[in-house]
Design an enzyme around this catalytic site. Structure first.
Site, PDB file in Angstrom:
ATOM      1  N   SER A 242      26.226  26.889 -27.868  1.00  0.00           N
ATOM      2  CA  SER A 242      26.034  26.205 -26.585  1.00  0.00           C
ATOM      3  C   SER A 242      26.211  24.713 -26.807  1.00  0.00           C
ATOM      4  O   SER A 242      25.642  24.156 -27.749  1.00  0.00           O
ATOM      5  CB  SER A 242      24.649  26.483 -25.998  1.00  0.00           C
ATOM      6  OG  SER A 242      24.546  27.810 -25.555  1.00  0.00           O
ATOM      7  N   GLU A 249      30.978  10.108 -16.014  1.00  0.00           N
ATOM      8  CA  GLU A 249      31.170  10.613 -14.650  1.00  0.00           C
ATOM      9  C   GLU A 249      30.160  11.697 -14.288  1.00  0.00           C
ATOM     10  O   GLU A 249      29.860  11.898 -13.134  1.00  0.00           O
ATOM     11  CB  GLU A 249      32.585  11.164 -14.495  1.00  0.00           C
ATOM     12  CG  GLU A 249      33.688  10.140 -14.634  1.00  0.00           C
ATOM     13  CD  GLU A 249      34.032   9.813 -16.071  1.00  0.00           C
ATOM     14  OE1 GLU A 249      34.853   8.916 -16.308  1.00  0.00           O
ATOM     15  OE2 GLU A 249      33.466  10.469 -16.990  1.00  0.00           O
ATOM     16  N   SER A 250      29.646  12.457 -15.273  1.00  0.00           N
ATOM     17  CA  SER A 250      28.589  13.441 -15.071  1.00  0.00           C
ATOM     18  C   SER A 250      28.415  14.275 -16.327  1.00  0.00           C
ATOM     19  O   SER A 250      27.897  13.794 -17.317  1.00  0.00           O
ATOM     20  CB  SER A 250      28.839  14.326 -13.854  1.00  0.00           C
ATOM     21  OG  SER A 250      27.689  15.132 -13.628  1.00  0.00           O
ATOM     22  N   HIS A 255      29.153  27.753 -22.987  1.00  0.00           N
ATOM     23  CA  HIS A 255      28.377  28.759 -23.717  1.00  0.00           C
ATOM     24  C   HIS A 255      29.308  29.901 -24.066  1.00  0.00           C
ATOM     25  O   HIS A 255      30.196  30.258 -23.275  1.00  0.00           O
ATOM     26  CB  HIS A 255      27.199  29.266 -22.891  1.00  0.00           C
ATOM     27  CG  HIS A 255      26.332  30.237 -23.643  1.00  0.00           C
ATOM     28  ND1 HIS A 255      25.448  29.824 -24.612  1.00  0.00           N
ATOM     29  CD2 HIS A 255      26.239  31.588 -23.595  1.00  0.00           C
ATOM     30  CE1 HIS A 255      24.832  30.882 -25.116  1.00  0.00           C
ATOM     31  NE2 HIS A 255      25.302  31.960 -24.514  1.00  0.00           N
ATOM     32  N   CYS A 270      31.931  12.865 -10.792  1.00  0.00           N
ATOM     33  CA  CYS A 270      31.785  12.080  -9.574  1.00  0.00           C
ATOM     34  C   CYS A 270      33.068  11.293  -9.333  1.00  0.00           C
ATOM     35  O   CYS A 270      33.844  11.053 -10.252  1.00  0.00           O
ATOM     36  CB  CYS A 270      30.603  11.129  -9.684  1.00  0.00           C
ATOM     37  SG  CYS A 270      29.033  11.946 -10.054  1.00  0.00           S
ATOM     38  N   HIS A 414      55.397  35.681  11.860  1.00  0.00           N
ATOM     39  CA  HIS A 414      56.591  35.072  12.449  1.00  0.00           C
ATOM     40  C   HIS A 414      57.287  35.995  13.449  1.00  0.00           C
ATOM     41  O   HIS A 414      57.832  35.524  14.455  1.00  0.00           O
ATOM     42  CB  HIS A 414      57.552  34.639  11.342  1.00  0.00           C
ATOM     43  CG  HIS A 414      57.050  33.470  10.546  1.00  0.00           C
ATOM     44  ND1 HIS A 414      56.492  33.598   9.296  1.00  0.00           N
ATOM     45  CD2 HIS A 414      57.003  32.139  10.842  1.00  0.00           C
ATOM     46  CE1 HIS A 414      56.128  32.410   8.851  1.00  0.00           C
ATOM     47  NE2 HIS A 414      56.431  31.507   9.759  1.00  0.00           N
ATOM     48  N   GLU A 438      58.971  26.055   7.200  1.00  0.00           N
ATOM     49  CA  GLU A 438      59.213  27.138   6.241  1.00  0.00           C
ATOM     50  C   GLU A 438      60.536  27.834   6.494  1.00  0.00           C
ATOM     51  O   GLU A 438      61.028  28.565   5.646  1.00  0.00           O
ATOM     52  CB  GLU A 438      58.091  28.174   6.292  1.00  0.00           C
ATOM     53  CG  GLU A 438      56.688  27.617   6.294  1.00  0.00           C
ATOM     54  CD  GLU A 438      56.097  27.648   7.682  1.00  0.00           C
ATOM     55  OE1 GLU A 438      56.634  26.939   8.571  1.00  0.00           O
ATOM     56  OE2 GLU A 438      55.104  28.371   7.888  1.00  0.00           O
ATOM     57  N   ASP A 499      60.904  13.243  14.855  1.00  0.00           N
ATOM     58  CA  ASP A 499      59.714  13.512  15.660  1.00  0.00           C
ATOM     59  C   ASP A 499      60.104  14.342  16.876  1.00  0.00           C
ATOM     60  O   ASP A 499      60.887  13.898  17.722  1.00  0.00           O
ATOM     61  CB  ASP A 499      59.076  12.198  16.086  1.00  0.00           C
ATOM     62  CG  ASP A 499      57.754  12.396  16.800  1.00  0.00           C
ATOM     63  OD1 ASP A 499      57.371  13.556  17.037  1.00  0.00           O
ATOM     64  OD2 ASP A 499      57.108  11.384  17.125  1.00  0.00           O
TER      65      ASP A 499
END
Length: 767
Positions: A242, A249-250, A255, A270, A414, A438, A499
């Site tokens: 372990s 950062e954390s 294990h 984080c 579709h 697509e 557009d």
């Protein structure tokens, strides 16, 4: 200066280094002692006890200023110099033991597995040190550790980070994704990302090697651009390890179960830096295959490759802006944290000028499994290899984290979007597609032999390119006679990257009939998505008017309306589907003569999906309400033939179309929950009195009651009462009018209203 002394002990403490000869007499009896120091030496004077008591003179010590200065300065400088020398010496000695393990660091996959290693004899110098990347400064931190004597723990070690080194070569991550190299300072917020990875079929010796696991953990932190401050490992008895690593950062932890060939890892960070790419490094470093050395070929065949299960989740309390902009907080995040998804493989992740495009291969254990998929690839004589299409992963397309379509539900979605509206038109020749990057919607339209021109307007050309490369079946027209291998190359197709809103507004202003379309299909964002572009598609009166003006006189407009409501949902106006309600109301105001909403439950979105067709003329309702035989005949007449001889439509047929003709009860309930309730909802759900019917304000087109309510017992009894009333009134006059009340209980083809509401029925009763 004169230093007064009122206590003999103080005098002793000060005077002893300079007048040791007085020590005995001072201790023997109280005295008055004055010490004067100068170039002539030391002068001592004593008086007897009686004289000292009588005079009560204070003890005095004369010390030069220079002596006080030197007495304080010299010891201080000496102590400081010794401390600095000791610090430098100890650090150099400590670093001289590290190069053996840090100068030539490699990935854990290349380390030799110790055959008979005695873990209790493992020395700290054999474990790798956490290494900071070049350019990073070691942060100032405090370290507190407490170790407990636990039975079954063979050893424990703690290693701390070393300064950045330029000669450290980490493992190269050749997988997709990579880490975020943006060095800008991140805002510290109480939020982060959590990655859980479980790997099985891993080599047992590797899982029992503390040094190998520690090295792999160091490399994971380094390759992921994380700052590993320290790590702590315990070797367990009889086997297993372990480890916990403290990140700036954390944290990262692991294990192992060597006898089972399993390792579990937990990585939390984080900040906004992407964590998902670290999964590839973890799988490469910790997914060490089982050793086959010394095995027979027969036994080696049963050794399985390492398999990983992983989950990803955003955690904490990010700002609203960050949470909305992060695609992983949307549909894609639900897939990545789903425990039933056994296989999650990123196929592509592309950032365009408009959006983020993600393509994933997924295997859901409820419908498929990874073992069968691998068997279909590796064992040519297996059933799986003979039927590989049944075991392929489901390929899913996400745009800005929102799921668009899937390989399994490609045809269902579709074909449902395109063909009901196409067959509601007698002879569609010119078709426009809004969105549809697509190219699957384009593929379905090109199957109609009546179509002469298709204009697809997609704002993001990147979607088309990604789809052609990673979703080739979506745009595959190679089996259609008269088409091309790629649907985008069909001479009938005109693809524009601009557009759509601006294009239609400009096109409608021309007023040329040659530019009108028989069918317009909107395959864009869902109305429920709260984004500016979606609001423009569904809640812009100018754009809606331009679509109406761009249709021919008998034109048909097709929309996908997002998730279909269920029985417990409130009215659209009071829910997240408010945009959808505004769209439907605006279409009535524009003057569409017939509107039909239908629902498909196999579109691949996890819930039934709603679609809408709106006709400028009510004649399309004749085609919409055709029976199954008529629909099948029309499909046979219109569809292009295929080279393979298979049917061009995989999902849609006459039976499916019959199911679309009648709306669901959930739509009826949702509409009738409006406040105030529409008149026809009230009339259809209670006994009708003649004055109420005569005074009811029935709209020219209604969005309120489904046909199912016409069979409501109270409504039928009301009709029966109305029949009796009219018969009684008719008996009192000559030549009473002949009224066919049975038609009031049947759908009328003249005017089919949204959700299947036949306002003409109520109008007939009112008349």
């Amino acid at each position: 200066p004169i230093l007064p002394c009122t206590n003999s002990r103080l005098c002793v403490a000060i005077a002893q280094p300079f007048c040791t000869t007085l020590t005995a007499s001072i201790r023997s009896k109280p005295t008055t002692c004055s010490i004067q120091m100068g170039i002539n030496g030391v002068k001592n004077r004593q008086s007897d006890t009686a004289q000292a008591q009588q005079q009560q003179e204070p003890y005095k010590l004369n010390v030069p200023r220079s002596f006080l200065f030197l007495a304080l300065t010299i010891p201080t400088c000496l102590a400081f110099s010794l401390g600095c020398f000791a610090r430098v010496y100890l650090l150099n000695e400590f670093r001289m033991t590290a190069p053996a393990t840090t100068s030539t660091l490699t990935s854990a996959s290349t380390l030799q597995h110790p055959k008979e290693q005695k873990r209790q004899n493992v020395e700290m110098s054999n474990l790798p040190f956490p290494i900071l990347k070049s350019g990073k400064e070691k942060p100032m931190t405090s370290f507190i550790s407490k170790n407990f004597a636990i039975e079954g723990v063979v050893s424990h070690t703690t290693m701390h980070a070393q300064q950045a080194r330029d000669d450290y070569t980490p493992i190269k991550n050749e997988n997709k994704g990579g880490v975020n190299d943006d060095d800008k300072e991140e805002e510290h917020v109480p939020a982060g990302q959590h990655l859980l990875v479980d790997i099985k079929n891993v080599d047992a010796e590797f899982l029992d090697c503390e040094n190998c696991l520690a090295q792999a953990m160091v490399d994971v932190a380094y390759d992921s651009d994380l700052t590993l401050l320290s790590y702590h490992c315990h070797s367990l008895q009889p086997m297993g390890v372990s480890c916990v690593g403290v990140l700036l950062e954390s944290h990262i932890s692991l294990h192992t179960w060597p006898s089972e060939g399993v390792i579990t890892l937990d990585l939390f960070t984080c900040g906004e830096k992407p964590l998902l790419p670290s999964r590839y490094t973890i799988e490469k470093l910790f997914g060490i295959p089982q050793q086959t050395t010394g095995m027979s070929e027969e036994d080696a065949k049963y050794i399985e490759e390492p398999v990983s299960l992983w989950m990803y989740k955003s955690r904490g309390f990010p700002s609203d802006e960050v949470e909305e902009e992060n695609p992983l907080n949307k549909d894609i995040g639900e897939y990545l944290m789903n425990k039933f998804i056994e296989y999650k493989e990123e196929v592509a992740s592309v950032e365009t000028d408009f959006q983020r495009i993600d393509v994933y291969d997924l295997i859901d254990v409820r419908f498929n499994n990874l073992k069968s998929f691998r068997t279909s690839l590796s064992q040519a004589d297996s059933y799986e290899a003979a039927n590989p299409q049944s075991y392929l992963p489901d390929r899913v397309l996400f745009l800005d984290g929102i799921m668009q379509s899937t390989r399994i539900a490609d045809e269902a979605y579709h074909e449902t979007l395109v063909h009901p509206g196409m067959f509601a038109h007698k002879d569609p020749k010119r078709v426009a597609i809004i969105g549809g990057g697509e190219c699957a919607t384009l593929r379905e339209v090109l199957k109609h032999r009546t179509v002469e021109h298709v204009k697809m307007i997609e704002i993001d050309g990147g979607v088309v390119e990604v789809s052609k490369e990673f979703l080739p079946s979506w745009s595959d027209c190679s089996d259609l006679r008269g088409s091309t291998p790629s649907c985008t190359d069909d001479p009938r197709a005109d693809i524009r990257y601009e557009d759509a809103i601006a294009w239609f507004e400009a096109n409608s202003s021309k007023g040329e009939k040659s530019d009108l379309f028989d069918v317009i299909i909107s395959d864009a964002l869902d109305p429920q998505e709260d984004v500016p572009f979606a609001n423009g598609l569904y809640n812009d009166s100018t754009y809606s008017k331009s679509l109406f003006d761009s249709l021919a006189d008998d034109g048909v407009l097709i929309f996908q309306l997002g998730r279909s409501p269920v029985f417990v949902d409130p009215a659209d106006e009071m829910s997240k589907s408010r945009t959808r309600a505004l769209l439907l109301n605006s279409m009535i105001e524009l003057g569409y003569q017939a509107m039909h909403i239908y629902v498909e439950g196999h579109a691949g979105f996890g819930s039934p999906w709603a679609f809408l067709i709106a006709c400028k003329k009510s004649d399309c309702s004749h085609q919409w309400n055709a029976n199954q035989a008529q629909i099948e005949k029309e499909i046979h007449r219109r569809m292009l033939r295929t080279y393979s001889g298979t049917k061009p439509l995989k999902y849609f047929d006459g039976a499916i179309m019959m199911g679309y003709q009648k709306p669901t009860r959930a739509w009826e309930q949702t509409i009738c929950r409006r406040s105030p309730a529409p008149d026809d909802c009230i009339l259809a759900t209670k006994k009708i009195r003649i004055p109420e019917l005569a005074n009811a304000q029935l709209p020219p087109s209604s969005l309120n009651i489904a046909e199912s309510l016409v069979t409501n017992v109270e409504f039928v009894s009301s009709v029966a009462a109305l029949v009796n009333y009219t018969v009684e009134m008719g008996s009192q006059v000559e030549n009473p009018p002949k009224l066919n009340f049975s038609s009031a209980l049947k759908p009328v083809a003249h005017r089919n209203i949204p959700y299947g509401v036949h306002t003409s029925n109520l109008k007939f009763l009112k008349k």
